[in-house]
Design an enzyme around this catalytic site. Structure first.
Site, PDB file in Angstrom:
ATOM      1  N   SER A 178       0.804  -1.223   0.000  1.00 43.71           N
ATOM      2  CA  SER A 178       0.000   0.000   0.000  1.00 43.71           C
ATOM      3  C   SER A 178       0.836   1.272   0.000  1.00 43.71           C
ATOM      4  O   SER A 178       0.304   2.350  -0.259  1.00 43.71           O
ATOM      5  CB  SER A 178      -0.909   0.016   1.223  1.00 43.71           C
ATOM      6  OG  SER A 178      -1.684  -1.154   1.242  1.00 43.71           O
ATOM      7  N   ASP A 196     -17.642   0.871  -1.880  1.00 45.24           N
ATOM      8  CA  ASP A 196     -17.157  -0.455  -1.499  1.00 45.24           C
ATOM      9  C   ASP A 196     -18.247  -1.141  -0.704  1.00 45.24           C
ATOM     10  O   ASP A 196     -18.539  -0.762   0.430  1.00 45.24           O
ATOM     11  CB  ASP A 196     -15.873  -0.300  -0.662  1.00 45.24           C
ATOM     12  CG  ASP A 196     -15.396  -1.618  -0.079  1.00 45.24           C
ATOM     13  OD1 ASP A 196     -15.883  -2.696  -0.531  1.00 45.24           O
ATOM     14  OD2 ASP A 196     -14.517  -1.573   0.807  1.00 45.24           O
ATOM     15  N   ASP A 254     -10.329  -6.315  -0.692  1.00 43.80           N
ATOM     16  CA  ASP A 254      -9.731  -5.292   0.147  1.00 43.80           C
ATOM     17  C   ASP A 254      -9.062  -5.993   1.329  1.00 43.80           C
ATOM     18  O   ASP A 254      -9.372  -7.127   1.664  1.00 43.80           O
ATOM     19  CB  ASP A 254     -10.834  -4.338   0.643  1.00 43.80           C
ATOM     20  CG  ASP A 254     -10.249  -3.081   1.266  1.00 43.80           C
ATOM     21  OD1 ASP A 254      -9.168  -2.654   0.806  1.00 43.80           O
ATOM     22  OD2 ASP A 254     -10.874  -2.542   2.192  1.00 43.80           O
TER      23      ASP A 254
END
Lengths: 381, 632
Positions: free
Chosen positions: B328, B352, B368
């Site tokens: 990330s 989401d 995710d």
């Protein structure tokens, strides 16, 4: 040549000392002065070769003084005393050599020294430089100089025994000069020319045999190194290379006393004994070396002249024997230092550090003066 | 009767013969002496030059005096690499004819084990000149010196010499920055200038010591001495002193380095801290490390093998060569790329629903990091770019990645130094991997799959970066898109110029506003708190709650092992070396950045929870010091 010798001998320096005393202390002025000059020169260069070690120097100075004292004593002893003492001295020397065989001190791989308690350490082989000429003179006096082949045989026995003993020590240097000295005496007392020629030829013929079967490999290596020292620069060639380097680098006038780098930096082994000439050659150069050679030559010529004029056959034989052994010693040492002969331990007479050699050399000259010049005059004794 | 014989003259017939013979002997002797005299003439007059030179050669030796190596200081003038004098037992090579004999002799004097013997043989093999001195044993102890003093006269060929060698007072702390010197080996002999390095026994093999070898080395001196036959020096005749190598000052801050070292603790990983104004490396830690001093004395094979084969690889410099998926931590770059490529803007939102993303015709379900098998709360609702950054949403970037042109994106990303070695003076820094379609074709012989874009945008897949590159990214963000090249050395040395000077390169396609907004989002990663579950910055709970300064940064947690489709990540099932890497980069203070840091903790776990505190500790320590200095 003979003119020079005649002029030299005819001068009368030694007549400064008057009548009676001269008869008792019949020194030959020239020889004595030459020996004193040589001793002085020797002590000077030795002081440098000893790295200015004052203690070792005084030891050597003491030996020279003792030598001079014994020289005077030797001169004062009557010639006939030497004559009848000759076999005793000879046997005594042989006894000492045998003693060396059993009790000798080993140094540098050979047994040469006797170290009896209460006596200074000495090398009996040096005594042969006196006792051999004496015994040869004694023998010829008894045989009345007939000079037969039989004499050669007996001389061979008389001389061969002690030479063999020192050859076994081993002390090749001394053995070699004694051999040469004996042959020289045989030559001057008039043995026939062709006997020497035959002898020389047979030695030549025997050489390959000796080379292959008598000499040890290390002997051979030493001799071969002589011709090409660079082949083994760190081992057997070392001494030759460094000695030649020292002498050569001295040049015409040398690097100056105490300034020889080869010796000061330990490149010359035995720089104060056998290789003392390499040290002084480096420090004092060509001038000194030639003067020294000349000095030795003069001593020899003078001593030989005295011997030749000896009244008696005994005196002549003993005197010339002493002379020849002395000069052989000088030649072998100098040739060794110059890289012309293999390295065989042999000191330079009256210069190298060491007592036995210096003292016996001077006593020998004392004996020479006694047996050659002393007039056996009843009135005086 | 004997008396008469003693005085009896020679028989008459013999006298003339004897006289003649005596003269002949005289001649023989005279001629012999003449020959001896000629020999003296030959040696002393004719060949004088030759023998004189030879005696000089005997007497004089020219010794090389090795120069002292230049020292290395940190930015505050702390000596971090020193020289020390040690006593060594040496022998001149020309004296060594029988190696076994020499070794036996040494053994009678001091302890000389098999390793010493091996090292000695190697040195002997590597020596080039006959007058070289070969070290028998280095670093003699006081006891050994005493034993030698008593007994050495037996072996005059042995010499005790003092040598100046490297000392690394900080031991393992700096080994991956400064590097180390090691003994000259056969390969060095091929490459080094034989004259210049005539007496050099050590050359730099890693780090600064290697890169700045020429600068540090200095120039050899000469000494002409008079030696005796044993090689002992009697007097010094002429000296041309050596010139010491130049000393080097680093940007490094020793205190900060120590802080970073301790912050990392016993974990494997790396910390790199940069000064955003200069690009100077303030700290560069890689753990585990090793003590370079051991290489000076001579390392035995066993120790060396264990160092070089250990699984945790202490010889390996993770800071510059360790490569990890950025995870990330890559997202801020991706976000800026999206804006620059006009795929998204700051208003773009994505919803989401369940933490899952599906791509047409691709069976793989992209998830995710919040997704869980139970479906319990695994969604982040409405997401814009800012939220996607501080919440580190994968889903937002999946949406972007689905429309991405791979190569255009990679070209943008490469402006941040990915896939490149951008350092000024660390030539062996790993460039890492920034994949492109061409790259994939070339290395994998496969074309790029659409699904791979989705791994790419969350910093997984093929992409690999080094901790130094993470710190570089932090620095670029701190400088709002302006580049400086990372560098270790502060002082200037003409012999080794600092890389090409494209120091003021700017990232293209990103406006000032974009930088401001992105930095705000990065601030939120740390400072956005008290917003309720799932609305706080991902690092807030770990480092942001009590932080006394404003910092911006991005965490990352990189998968090492692919989790099977539909399975939940369960750390307990993984072995030590399969666990996730924890990454974090950040800089502070936000309004006037003083330090930019990249942290990787290998197989450490969560980026925010594991790497975050390390990052904060380093930044905090540095800013405290900086504040103290400002106040003073």
């Amino acid at each position: 040549m003979s003119e020079i010798v005649r002029w030299f001998g005819a001068s009368r320096i030694h007549h400064i000392i008057s009548g009676r005393t001269r008869q008792r202390l019949h020194f030959d002025g020239y020889l004595t002065i030459l020996i004193l000059i040589l001793c002085t020169l020797g002590l000077t260069v030795l002081y440098s070769a000893l790295d200015q070690d004052i203690r070792a120097f005084s030891t050597q100075l003491t030996r020279i003084i003792i030598g001079l004292a014994l020289f005077v004593v030797a001169v004062c002893i009557r010639k006939d005393t030497y004559y009848w003492l000759a076999p005793v001295i000879y046997s005594g020397t042989i006894a000492l050599l045998i003693a060396v065989w059993f009790y000798g001190d080993v140094s540098q791989g050979s047994k040469r020294w006797l170290d009896f308690p209460g006596l200074p350490r000495f090398q009996p082989s040096e005594l042969l430089k006196i006792s051999l000429p004496l015994i040869i003179g004694w023998y010829f006096a008894i045989r009345k100089f007939k000079n037969n082949l039989l004499d050669i045989f007996w001389i061979g026995i008389l001389v061969g025994v002690p030479i063999l003993l020192i050859f076994l020590q081993p002390d090749y240097g001394t053995a070699m000069i004694l051999c040469a000295g004996t042959i020289g005496v045989l030559f001057v007392v008039g043995f026939k020319w062709w006997w020497f020629a035959v002898g020389g030829c047979s030695v030549l013929v025997a050489t390959p045999f000796i080379w292959n079967f008598v000499l040890y490999p290390y002997h051979r290596r030493r001799i071969l190194t002589l011709f090409n020292p660079e082949s083994d620069p760190l081992d057997s060639g070392w001494n030759i290379i460094q000695s030649k380097t020292a002498i050569g680098s001295g040049g015409f006038s040398g690097k100056g006393l105490f300034n020889g780098t080869q010796s000061r930096l330990d490149f010359i082994p035995e720089g104060h004994t056998d290789f003392v000439l390499a040290v002084s050659g480096e420090e004092l150069g060509f001038i000194f070396c030639t003067c020294l050679l000349l000095l030795y030559l003069l001593i020899f010529v003078r001593a030989m002249y005295i011997s030749k004029n000896a009244e008696s056959g005994f005196g002549f034989t003993v005197g010339s024997g002493i002379c020849i052994i002395f000069i052989c010693n000088v030649v072998v040492n100098v040739a060794m230092v110059l890289g012309l002969l293999p390295i065989i331990g042999l000191p330079l007479p009256l210069i190298s550090y060491g007592g036995s050699s210096a003292i016996t050399t001077m006593v020998a000259f004392g004996v020479l003066l006694s047996v050659c010049t002393r007039k056996e005059n009843r009135e005086l004794t | 009767m004997s008396t008469t014989r003693a005085v009896e003259p020679l028989p008459g017939g013999l006298i003339s013969i004897v006289n003649r013979r005596a003269v002949v002997i005289g001649w023989i002797v005279a001629v012999t002496f003449l020959l001896l005299g000629l020999r003296f003439y030959q040696l002393q007059i004719v060949q004088f030059e030759r023998y004189y030179t030879q005696s000089l050669d005997n007497r004089l030796t020219t010794e090389v005096i090795p120069p002292a190596r230049g020292l290395i200081y940190d930015r505050k003038g702390n000596l971090i690499t020193a020289n020390k004098t040690i006593q060594s037992l040496e022998i001149r090579r020309e004296v060594v004819s029988d190696v076994d004999q020499v070794i036996n002799n040494v053994r009678t004097l001091i302890t000389f084990n098999e390793n010493d013997e091996k090292l000695f043989r190697t040195r002997l093999k590597n020596s080039r000149r006959l007058d070289d001195r070969i070290v028998l044993k280095r670093l003699l102890s006081a006891q050994e010196l005493a034993d030698l003093a008593v007994n050495r006269f037996r072996f005059p060929e042995f010499l005790i010499d003092s040598e100046v060698v490297r000392e690394y007072p900080e031991r393992e702390l700096l080994v991956h920055v400064v590097g180390s010197v090691r003994q000259v080996d056969e390969n060095d002999l091929q490459t080094l200038d034989p004259q210049k390095y005539r007496s050099t026994k050590f050359v730099g093999k890693t780090g600064i010591e290697k890169v700045y070898q020429e600068v540090l080395h200095g120039q050899i001196g000469n000494r002409t001495v008079e030696v005796d036959v044993h090689g002992r020096v009697i007097v010094e005749i002429d000296v041309e002193p050596p010139r010491r190598g130049e000393s080097i000052t680093l940007h490094l801050d020793l205190d900060l380095q120590r802080t970073a070292w301790e912050a990392l603790g016993d974990r494997r990983g790396a910390v790199v801290a940069l000064d955003p104004n200069t690009g100077g490396i303030l700290a560069m830690v890689s753990r585990p490390a090793y003590d370079p001093n051991e290489f000076i004395v001579g390392l035995d094979d066993k120790t060396f093998n264990s160092l070089s084969t250990r699984r945790d690889a202490p010889l390996f410099n993770r800071a510059t060569q360790g490569l990890y998926p950025p995870g990330s931590t890559f997202k801020p770059v991706v976000g800026l790329a999206g804006i620059a490529m006009e795929l998204i803007d700051w208003e773009t939102t994505v919803y989401d629903r369940n933490g899952e993303f599906r791509l047409e015709d691709v069976s793989h379900v992209f998830r995710d990091w919040t997704w869980s098998k139970s479906g319990n709360g695994g969604h982040q609702g409405d997401l814009d770019l800012r939220t996607a950054i501080y919440r580190s949403s994968n889903i937002f970037f999946y949406h972007m990645g689905a429309e991405l042109d791979t190569d255009t994106f990679a070209a943008f990303a490469s402006q941040f130094g990915f896939g490149l070695n951008t350092t000024a003076d660390i030539p062996d820094a790993a460039p890492g991997i920034l994949p492109t379609t061409v790259w994939k074709k070339k290395t994998q012989n496969e074309s790029w799959f659409r699904g791979e874009n989705l791994h790419f945008v969350i910093g997984q897949g093929y992409m690999l970066v080094s901790p130094l590159q993470l710190a570089t990214v932090a620095m670029i963000f701190a400088n709002r898109g302006t580049w400086v090249r990372p560098k270790l050395v502060m002082s200037e040395h003409t012999a080794v110029p600092l890389g090409e000077s494209d120091d003021n390169f700017r990232i293209e396609g990103v406006s000032d506003d974009d930088w401001t907004l992105m930095i705000q989002a990065l601030e939120d990663v740390v400072h956005q708190g008290n917003q309720g579950f799932r609305r706080n910055g991902v690092a807030w709970a770990h480092i942001g709650m009590d932080i006394p300064f404003r910092m911006a940064g991005k965490s990352g947690t990189a998968q090492v092992k692919q989790v099977p489709q539909g399975e939940e990540y369960d750390e307990t099932l993984l072995s030590e070396y399969e666990k996730k890497h924890a990454l974090f980069w950040g800089f502070a203070p936000v309004d006037d950045p003083k330090i930019a840091v990249g942290v990787v903790v290998e197989n450490g776990g969560g980026g925010s929870s594991i790497a975050g505190p390390v990052l904060r500790a380093v930044i905090e320590a540095y800013l405290e010091k900086a504040l103290v200095q400002v106040n003073e």
